[in-house]
Design an enzyme around this catalytic site. Sequence first.
Site, PDB file in Angstrom:
ATOM      1  N   CYS A   1      10.162 -32.978   6.728  1.00 49.92           N
ATOM      2  CA  CYS A   1      11.340 -33.851   6.577  1.00 49.92           C
ATOM      3  C   CYS A   1      12.132 -33.539   5.311  1.00 49.92           C
ATOM      4  O   CYS A   1      13.277 -33.960   5.179  1.00 49.92           O
ATOM      5  CB  CYS A   1      10.918 -35.311   6.587  1.00 49.92           C
ATOM      6  SG  CYS A   1      10.057 -35.760   8.089  1.00 49.92           S
TER       7      CYS A   1
ATOM      8  N   HIS B   1      16.070 -40.015   3.215  1.00 49.89           N
ATOM      9  CA  HIS B   1      15.547 -39.625   4.523  1.00 49.89           C
ATOM     10  C   HIS B   1      15.267 -40.893   5.330  1.00 49.89           C
ATOM     11  O   HIS B   1      14.657 -41.839   4.823  1.00 49.89           O
ATOM     12  CB  HIS B   1      14.272 -38.803   4.321  1.00 49.89           C
ATOM     13  CG  HIS B   1      13.480 -38.610   5.560  1.00 49.89           C
ATOM     14  ND1 HIS B   1      14.054 -38.196   6.739  1.00 49.89           N
ATOM     15  CD2 HIS B   1      12.155 -38.778   5.824  1.00 49.89           C
ATOM     16  CE1 HIS B   1      13.113 -38.123   7.667  1.00 49.89           C
ATOM     17  NE2 HIS B   1      11.960 -38.473   7.138  1.00 49.89           N
TER      18      HIS B   1
ATOM     19  N   ASN C   1      13.594 -41.374  13.227  1.00 47.56           N
ATOM     20  CA  ASN C   1      13.271 -40.344  12.229  1.00 47.56           C
ATOM     21  C   ASN C   1      13.493 -38.971  12.851  1.00 47.56           C
ATOM     22  O   ASN C   1      12.769 -38.577  13.765  1.00 47.56           O
ATOM     23  CB  ASN C   1      11.815 -40.520  11.778  1.00 47.56           C
ATOM     24  CG  ASN C   1      11.389 -39.501  10.730  1.00 47.56           C
ATOM     25  OD1 ASN C   1      12.036 -38.471  10.533  1.00 47.56           O
ATOM     26  ND2 ASN C   1      10.281 -39.774  10.062  1.00 47.56           N
TER      27      ASN C   1
END
Length: 322
Positions: free
Chosen positions: A112, A249, A279
Amino acid sequence: MNHTSIIGTGSYVPANIVSNATFEKIVDTSDEWIRTRTGIENRHISINENTSDLAYEASVRALDDARLSAERIDLIICATVTPDYFIPGVSQILQRRLGCDAITAFDINAACTGFIYALEIADKMLGSGDYENALVIGAETLSKFTDFSDRNTCVLFADAAGAMVLTRGEKQSIKKIVTHAWGDLEGFLRMETYPLKQDFLTVEDKRPFIRMNGREIFKFATRVLPETIRELLALTGYDLHDLDLIIAHQANKRIIDHAAKVLAFPPGKMYVNIDRYGNTSAASVPLAIDEAKREGRLAKGELFATVAFGAGLTWGGAIIEL
Ligand SMILES: CC(C)(COP(=O)(O)OP(=O)(O)OC[C@H]1O[C@@H](n2cnc3c(N)ncnc32)[C@H](O)[C@@H]1OP(=O)(O)O)[C@@H](O)C(=O)NCCC(=O)NCCS
Protein backbone atom coordinates in the site's frame (compact mmCIF):
# COMPACT_ATOMS: atom_id res chain seq x y z
CA MET A 1 16.99 22.98 -12.98
CA ASN A 2 16.66 19.31 -12.02
CA HIS A 3 13.53 19.82 -9.96
CA THR A 4 10.47 17.57 -10.01
CA SER A 5 7.22 19.29 -10.98
CA ILE A 6 3.87 17.52 -10.89
CA ILE A 7 2.06 18.45 -14.08
CA GLY A 8 -0.86 16.02 -14.27
CA THR A 9 -2.93 13.44 -12.41
CA GLY A 10 -5.55 10.91 -13.44
CA SER A 11 -7.49 8.00 -12.00
CA TYR A 12 -9.81 5.24 -13.06
CA VAL A 13 -12.04 2.70 -11.33
CA PRO A 14 -13.92 -0.19 -12.93
CA ALA A 15 -17.66 0.45 -13.45
CA ASN A 16 -18.92 -2.41 -11.28
CA ILE A 17 -19.94 -1.08 -7.83
CA VAL A 18 -20.36 -3.58 -5.01
CA SER A 19 -22.19 -2.40 -1.89
CA ASN A 20 -21.90 -3.74 1.66
CA ALA A 21 -25.28 -5.45 1.17
CA THR A 22 -23.64 -7.91 -1.24
CA PHE A 23 -21.30 -9.11 1.53
CA GLU A 24 -24.24 -9.72 3.87
CA LYS A 25 -25.22 -12.46 1.44
CA ILE A 26 -21.83 -14.18 1.21
CA VAL A 27 -20.24 -13.91 4.69
CA ASP A 28 -21.40 -13.38 8.28
CA THR A 29 -21.29 -9.57 8.30
CA SER A 30 -23.58 -6.55 8.12
CA ASP A 31 -23.68 -3.19 6.40
CA GLU A 32 -23.71 -1.60 9.86
CA TRP A 33 -20.54 -3.47 10.97
CA ILE A 34 -18.62 -2.56 7.82
CA ARG A 35 -19.68 1.11 7.92
CA THR A 36 -18.95 1.67 11.59
CA ARG A 37 -15.70 -0.37 11.79
CA THR A 38 -14.16 0.70 8.47
CA GLY A 39 -16.10 3.61 6.91
CA ILE A 40 -16.57 1.62 3.69
CA GLU A 41 -19.97 1.72 1.92
CA ASN A 42 -19.16 0.77 -1.66
CA ARG A 43 -16.17 -0.43 -3.63
CA HIS A 44 -15.41 -1.10 -7.31
CA ILE A 45 -14.63 -4.67 -8.31
CA SER A 46 -13.37 -5.32 -11.82
CA ILE A 47 -15.20 -7.87 -13.90
CA ASN A 48 -13.12 -7.97 -17.06
CA GLU A 49 -10.41 -5.32 -16.78
CA ASN A 50 -7.02 -6.33 -15.42
CA THR A 51 -4.53 -4.11 -13.57
CA SER A 52 -2.88 -2.88 -16.78
CA ASP A 53 -6.30 -1.88 -18.19
CA LEU A 54 -7.07 0.24 -15.11
CA ALA A 55 -3.52 1.66 -15.18
CA TYR A 56 -3.84 2.48 -18.88
CA GLU A 57 -7.05 4.48 -18.39
CA ALA A 58 -5.61 6.38 -15.40
CA SER A 59 -2.42 7.12 -17.38
CA VAL A 60 -4.32 8.45 -20.40
CA ARG A 61 -6.24 10.80 -18.07
CA ALA A 62 -3.05 11.95 -16.32
CA LEU A 63 -1.29 12.61 -19.66
CA ASP A 64 -4.35 14.49 -20.83
CA ASP A 65 -4.34 16.57 -17.63
CA ALA A 66 -0.62 17.27 -18.15
CA ARG A 67 -1.20 18.07 -21.84
CA LEU A 68 1.74 15.82 -22.64
CA SER A 69 1.89 13.18 -25.37
CA ALA A 70 3.00 9.66 -24.44
CA GLU A 71 6.04 9.95 -26.77
CA ARG A 72 7.49 12.54 -24.39
CA ILE A 73 7.52 10.07 -21.43
CA ASP A 74 10.93 8.48 -20.81
CA LEU A 75 10.24 6.73 -17.50
CA ILE A 76 7.29 4.61 -16.33
CA ILE A 77 7.11 3.21 -12.81
CA CYS A 78 4.09 1.21 -11.76
CA ALA A 79 3.51 0.30 -8.11
CA THR A 80 1.40 -2.82 -7.85
CA VAL A 81 1.08 -6.07 -5.91
CA THR A 82 -1.48 -7.44 -8.35
CA PRO A 83 0.10 -7.31 -11.83
CA ASP A 84 -1.61 -8.99 -14.78
CA TYR A 85 1.35 -11.41 -14.91
CA PHE A 86 4.51 -11.94 -12.84
CA ILE A 87 6.19 -11.11 -16.17
CA PRO A 88 5.83 -8.92 -18.16
CA GLY A 89 5.23 -6.07 -15.72
CA VAL A 90 2.32 -3.64 -15.92
CA SER A 91 4.73 -0.78 -16.74
CA GLN A 92 6.09 -2.66 -19.76
CA ILE A 93 2.58 -3.40 -21.02
CA LEU A 94 1.80 0.31 -20.63
CA GLN A 95 4.91 1.36 -22.56
CA ARG A 96 3.58 -0.42 -25.68
CA ARG A 97 -0.10 0.41 -25.21
CA LEU A 98 0.53 4.11 -24.63
CA GLY A 99 2.84 4.28 -27.65
CA CYS A 100 5.99 5.34 -25.79
CA ASP A 101 9.49 4.81 -27.21
CA ALA A 102 11.69 1.97 -25.91
CA ILE A 103 12.05 3.81 -22.58
CA THR A 104 12.78 2.73 -18.99
CA ALA A 105 9.74 0.97 -17.52
CA PHE A 106 9.53 -1.17 -14.40
CA ASP A 107 7.15 -2.25 -11.62
CA ILE A 108 7.78 -2.02 -7.90
CA ASN A 109 6.16 -3.79 -4.96
CA ALA A 110 5.91 -1.92 -1.67
CA ALA A 111 2.27 -2.89 -1.05
CA CYS A 112 0.00 0.00 0.00
CA THR A 113 3.06 2.29 0.28
CA GLY A 114 4.01 1.45 -3.31
CA PHE A 115 2.99 4.77 -4.82
CA ILE A 116 5.10 6.73 -2.30
CA TYR A 117 8.12 4.51 -3.04
CA ALA A 118 7.55 4.92 -6.81
CA LEU A 119 7.28 8.67 -6.38
CA GLU A 120 10.57 8.76 -4.48
CA ILE A 121 12.33 6.75 -7.19
CA ALA A 122 10.91 8.98 -9.96
CA ASP A 123 11.81 12.15 -8.03
CA LYS A 124 15.40 10.98 -7.65
CA MET A 125 15.71 9.73 -11.24
CA LEU A 126 14.41 13.06 -12.59
CA GLY A 127 16.76 14.81 -10.18
CA SER A 128 19.71 12.96 -11.75
CA GLY A 129 19.14 14.95 -14.92
CA ASP A 130 18.99 11.78 -17.05
CA TYR A 131 15.19 11.70 -17.39
CA GLU A 132 12.73 14.32 -18.55
CA ASN A 133 9.14 13.14 -18.00
CA ALA A 134 7.97 10.36 -15.70
CA LEU A 135 4.65 8.55 -15.48
CA VAL A 136 4.10 7.08 -12.00
CA ILE A 137 1.16 4.79 -11.40
CA GLY A 138 -0.42 2.88 -8.54
CA ALA A 139 -2.80 0.22 -9.84
CA GLU A 140 -4.43 -2.84 -8.33
CA THR A 141 -6.99 -5.54 -8.90
CA LEU A 142 -6.92 -6.86 -5.32
CA SER A 143 -10.16 -8.73 -5.96
CA LYS A 144 -8.05 -11.38 -7.76
CA PHE A 145 -6.35 -12.23 -4.47
CA THR A 146 -9.31 -11.82 -2.14
CA ASP A 147 -10.83 -14.83 -0.44
CA PHE A 148 -14.54 -14.00 -0.64
CA SER A 149 -15.28 -16.47 2.16
CA ASP A 150 -12.99 -14.58 4.62
CA ARG A 151 -14.95 -11.76 6.30
CA ASN A 152 -11.76 -10.33 7.82
CA THR A 153 -10.49 -9.25 4.41
CA CYS A 154 -13.14 -9.50 1.69
CA VAL A 155 -15.11 -6.43 2.80
CA LEU A 156 -11.99 -4.23 2.73
CA PHE A 157 -10.06 -4.60 -0.53
CA ALA A 158 -10.97 -3.40 -4.03
CA ASP A 159 -9.74 -2.33 -7.46
CA ALA A 160 -8.57 1.04 -8.88
CA ALA A 161 -5.71 2.94 -10.53
CA GLY A 162 -4.21 6.39 -10.11
CA ALA A 163 -1.45 8.07 -12.11
CA MET A 164 0.76 11.15 -11.94
CA VAL A 165 2.91 12.86 -14.57
CA LEU A 166 6.12 14.46 -13.34
CA THR A 167 8.52 16.59 -15.30
CA ARG A 168 12.01 17.92 -14.73
CA GLY A 169 11.42 21.60 -14.23
CA GLU A 170 11.86 24.80 -12.31
CA LYS A 171 9.53 24.04 -9.41
CA GLN A 172 10.17 21.36 -6.79
CA SER A 173 6.66 20.02 -6.09
CA ILE A 174 7.89 17.26 -3.78
CA LYS A 175 9.25 19.11 -0.76
CA LYS A 176 10.29 15.97 1.12
CA ILE A 177 9.64 12.28 0.77
CA VAL A 178 10.41 9.49 3.25
CA THR A 179 10.05 5.71 3.01
CA HIS A 180 10.50 2.99 5.62
CA ALA A 181 10.30 -0.78 6.00
CA TRP A 182 10.25 -3.28 8.83
CA GLY A 183 10.03 -6.91 7.71
CA ASP A 184 6.77 -8.57 8.66
CA LEU A 185 8.19 -11.96 9.61
CA GLU A 186 5.14 -12.61 11.81
CA GLY A 187 2.80 -12.63 8.79
CA PHE A 188 0.46 -9.87 10.00
CA LEU A 189 -0.43 -9.01 6.39
CA ARG A 190 0.48 -11.36 3.58
CA MET A 191 -0.52 -12.12 0.05
CA GLU A 192 0.35 -15.76 -0.37
CA THR A 193 2.14 -17.20 -3.36
CA TYR A 194 2.47 -20.76 -4.63
CA PRO A 195 4.09 -23.37 -2.36
CA LEU A 196 7.52 -24.73 -3.22
CA LYS A 197 7.25 -27.93 -5.19
CA GLN A 198 8.74 -30.35 -2.69
CA ASP A 199 6.98 -33.24 -4.27
CA PHE A 200 6.24 -32.91 -7.96
CA LEU A 201 3.37 -35.33 -7.74
CA THR A 202 1.22 -34.36 -4.75
CA VAL A 203 1.33 -30.56 -4.37
CA GLU A 204 -2.22 -29.47 -4.91
CA ASP A 205 -3.08 -26.33 -6.82
CA LYS A 206 -3.72 -23.69 -4.17
CA ARG A 207 -4.95 -20.19 -5.01
CA PRO A 208 -2.94 -17.44 -3.32
CA PHE A 209 -4.95 -15.10 -1.09
CA ILE A 210 -4.51 -12.06 1.17
CA ARG A 211 -4.41 -12.97 4.89
CA MET A 212 -4.40 -10.37 7.64
CA ASN A 213 -4.25 -9.92 11.39
CA GLY A 214 -6.46 -6.82 11.43
CA ARG A 215 -5.75 -5.84 15.03
CA GLU A 216 -1.94 -5.85 14.60
CA ILE A 217 -2.16 -3.88 11.34
CA PHE A 218 -4.54 -1.41 12.98
CA LYS A 219 -2.04 -0.84 15.83
CA PHE A 220 0.83 -0.41 13.34
CA ALA A 221 -1.14 1.98 11.10
CA THR A 222 -2.37 4.21 13.93
CA ARG A 223 1.23 4.52 15.14
CA VAL A 224 3.02 5.24 11.84
CA LEU A 225 0.48 7.63 10.29
CA PRO A 226 0.94 10.48 12.79
CA GLU A 227 4.63 9.54 13.28
CA THR A 228 5.30 10.03 9.54
CA ILE A 229 3.51 13.40 9.47
CA ARG A 230 5.65 14.55 12.41
CA GLU A 231 8.80 13.24 10.72
CA LEU A 232 7.99 15.15 7.50
CA LEU A 233 7.26 18.36 9.41
CA ALA A 234 10.51 18.06 11.37
CA LEU A 235 12.52 17.47 8.19
CA THR A 236 10.99 20.37 6.26
CA GLY A 237 10.39 22.91 9.00
CA TYR A 238 6.76 23.19 7.99
CA ASP A 239 4.08 23.42 10.65
CA LEU A 240 0.77 21.47 10.73
CA HIS A 241 -0.99 24.79 10.03
CA ASP A 242 0.88 25.02 6.70
CA LEU A 243 -0.91 21.90 5.42
CA ASP A 244 -4.09 22.50 3.43
CA LEU A 245 -4.92 18.79 3.41
CA ILE A 246 -3.65 15.41 4.60
CA ILE A 247 -4.22 12.58 2.17
CA ALA A 248 -3.67 9.31 4.00
CA HIS A 249 -3.84 5.84 2.52
CA GLN A 250 -7.50 4.85 2.66
CA ALA A 251 -7.42 1.64 4.72
CA ASN A 252 -9.90 2.40 7.48
CA LYS A 253 -11.74 5.64 8.34
CA ARG A 254 -11.01 5.00 12.02
CA ILE A 255 -7.25 5.05 11.32
CA ILE A 256 -7.66 8.46 9.63
CA ASP A 257 -9.87 9.81 12.46
CA HIS A 258 -7.35 8.60 15.04
CA ALA A 259 -4.50 10.45 13.26
CA ALA A 260 -6.52 13.69 13.18
CA LYS A 261 -7.13 13.34 16.91
CA VAL A 262 -3.56 12.64 18.02
CA LEU A 263 -2.16 15.33 15.73
CA ALA A 264 -4.91 17.80 16.75
CA PHE A 265 -5.46 18.40 13.03
CA PRO A 266 -8.91 19.51 11.79
CA PRO A 267 -10.80 16.32 10.78
CA GLY A 268 -12.32 18.24 7.84
CA LYS A 269 -8.81 18.60 6.37
CA MET A 270 -8.21 14.83 6.41
CA TYR A 271 -9.21 13.59 2.95
CA VAL A 272 -11.62 10.65 2.96
CA ASN A 273 -12.98 8.66 0.02
CA ILE A 274 -12.79 5.16 1.52
CA ASP A 275 -16.61 5.18 1.72
CA ARG A 276 -16.73 4.89 -2.10
CA TYR A 277 -13.64 2.83 -2.91
CA GLY A 278 -12.51 0.66 0.03
CA ASN A 279 -8.82 -0.12 0.33
CA THR A 280 -7.19 -0.09 -3.12
CA SER A 281 -3.58 -0.53 -1.90
CA ALA A 282 -1.05 1.23 -4.16
CA ALA A 283 -3.87 2.96 -6.07
CA SER A 284 -5.33 4.56 -2.95
CA VAL A 285 -3.02 7.61 -2.65
CA PRO A 286 -2.90 8.66 -6.35
CA LEU A 287 -6.66 8.09 -6.67
CA ALA A 288 -7.28 10.31 -3.63
CA ILE A 289 -4.88 13.02 -4.87
CA ASP A 290 -6.60 13.09 -8.25
CA GLU A 291 -10.09 13.19 -6.69
CA ALA A 292 -9.12 15.91 -4.21
CA LYS A 293 -7.87 17.98 -7.14
CA ARG A 294 -10.99 17.43 -9.22
CA GLU A 295 -13.27 18.17 -6.25
CA GLY A 296 -11.47 21.50 -5.69
CA ARG A 297 -10.10 20.34 -2.32
CA LEU A 298 -6.57 20.93 -3.61
CA ALA A 299 -5.62 23.83 -5.84
CA LYS A 300 -2.39 24.83 -7.54
CA GLY A 301 0.10 26.21 -5.02
CA GLU A 302 -1.53 24.44 -2.05
CA LEU A 303 0.51 22.25 0.26
CA PHE A 304 -0.53 18.78 1.35
CA ALA A 305 0.96 15.81 3.13
CA THR A 306 0.36 12.27 1.98
CA VAL A 307 1.11 9.17 4.05
CA ALA A 308 0.75 5.49 3.24
CA PHE A 309 1.35 2.30 5.22
CA GLY A 310 0.80 -1.35 4.62
CA ALA A 311 2.15 -4.82 4.09
CA GLY A 312 5.84 -5.39 4.11
CA LEU A 313 5.62 -3.76 6.57
CA THR A 314 6.15 -0.51 4.70
CA TRP A 315 5.27 3.10 5.33
CA GLY A 316 6.22 6.52 4.06
CA GLY A 317 4.97 9.91 3.07
CA ALA A 318 5.61 13.16 1.31
CA ILE A 319 4.92 16.86 1.59
CA ILE A 320 3.88 18.13 -1.82
CA GLU A 321 3.00 21.52 -3.25
CA LEU A 322 0.74 21.20 -6.25
C1 LIG B 1 -10.07 -5.34 10.03
C2 LIG B 1 -10.68 -4.33 10.99
C3 LIG B 1 -11.66 -3.45 10.26
C4 LIG B 1 -11.42 -5.07 12.09
O1 LIG B 1 -12.03 -4.14 12.97
P1 LIG B 1 -11.88 -4.23 14.54
O2 LIG B 1 -12.88 -3.34 15.13
O3 LIG B 1 -10.43 -4.00 14.84
O4 LIG B 1 -12.27 -5.68 14.82
P2 LIG B 1 -11.35 -6.80 15.47
O5 LIG B 1 -10.21 -7.12 14.58
O6 LIG B 1 -11.06 -6.39 16.86
O7 LIG B 1 -12.38 -7.98 15.43
C5 LIG B 1 -13.59 -7.93 16.16
C6 LIG B 1 -14.48 -9.03 15.67
O8 LIG B 1 -15.03 -8.64 14.41
C7 LIG B 1 -14.99 -9.75 13.56
N1 LIG B 1 -15.00 -9.34 12.17
C8 LIG B 1 -13.97 -9.16 11.33
N2 LIG B 1 -14.41 -8.82 10.13
C9 LIG B 1 -15.75 -8.76 10.21
C10 LIG B 1 -16.77 -8.45 9.30
N3 LIG B 1 -16.51 -8.13 8.02
N4 LIG B 1 -18.06 -8.47 9.73
C11 LIG B 1 -18.35 -8.78 11.00
N5 LIG B 1 -17.43 -9.10 11.90
C12 LIG B 1 -16.14 -9.08 11.52
C13 LIG B 1 -13.75 -10.48 13.93
O9 LIG B 1 -13.82 -11.83 13.50
C14 LIG B 1 -13.79 -10.37 15.44
O10 LIG B 1 -14.60 -11.36 15.95
P3 LIG B 1 -14.16 -12.20 17.24
O11 LIG B 1 -13.98 -11.18 18.33
O12 LIG B 1 -15.28 -13.12 17.42
O13 LIG B 1 -12.86 -12.86 16.84
C15 LIG B 1 -9.58 -3.46 11.65
O14 LIG B 1 -8.80 -4.27 12.52
C16 LIG B 1 -8.67 -2.83 10.67
O15 LIG B 1 -9.06 -2.00 9.89
N6 LIG B 1 -7.37 -3.20 10.68
C17 LIG B 1 -6.42 -2.63 9.78
C18 LIG B 1 -6.64 -3.25 8.44
C19 LIG B 1 -5.88 -2.58 7.38
O16 LIG B 1 -5.78 -1.38 7.36
N7 LIG B 1 -5.34 -3.37 6.46
C20 LIG B 1 -4.66 -2.91 5.33
C21 LIG B 1 -3.46 -2.16 5.66
S1 LIG B 1 -2.87 -1.46 4.21
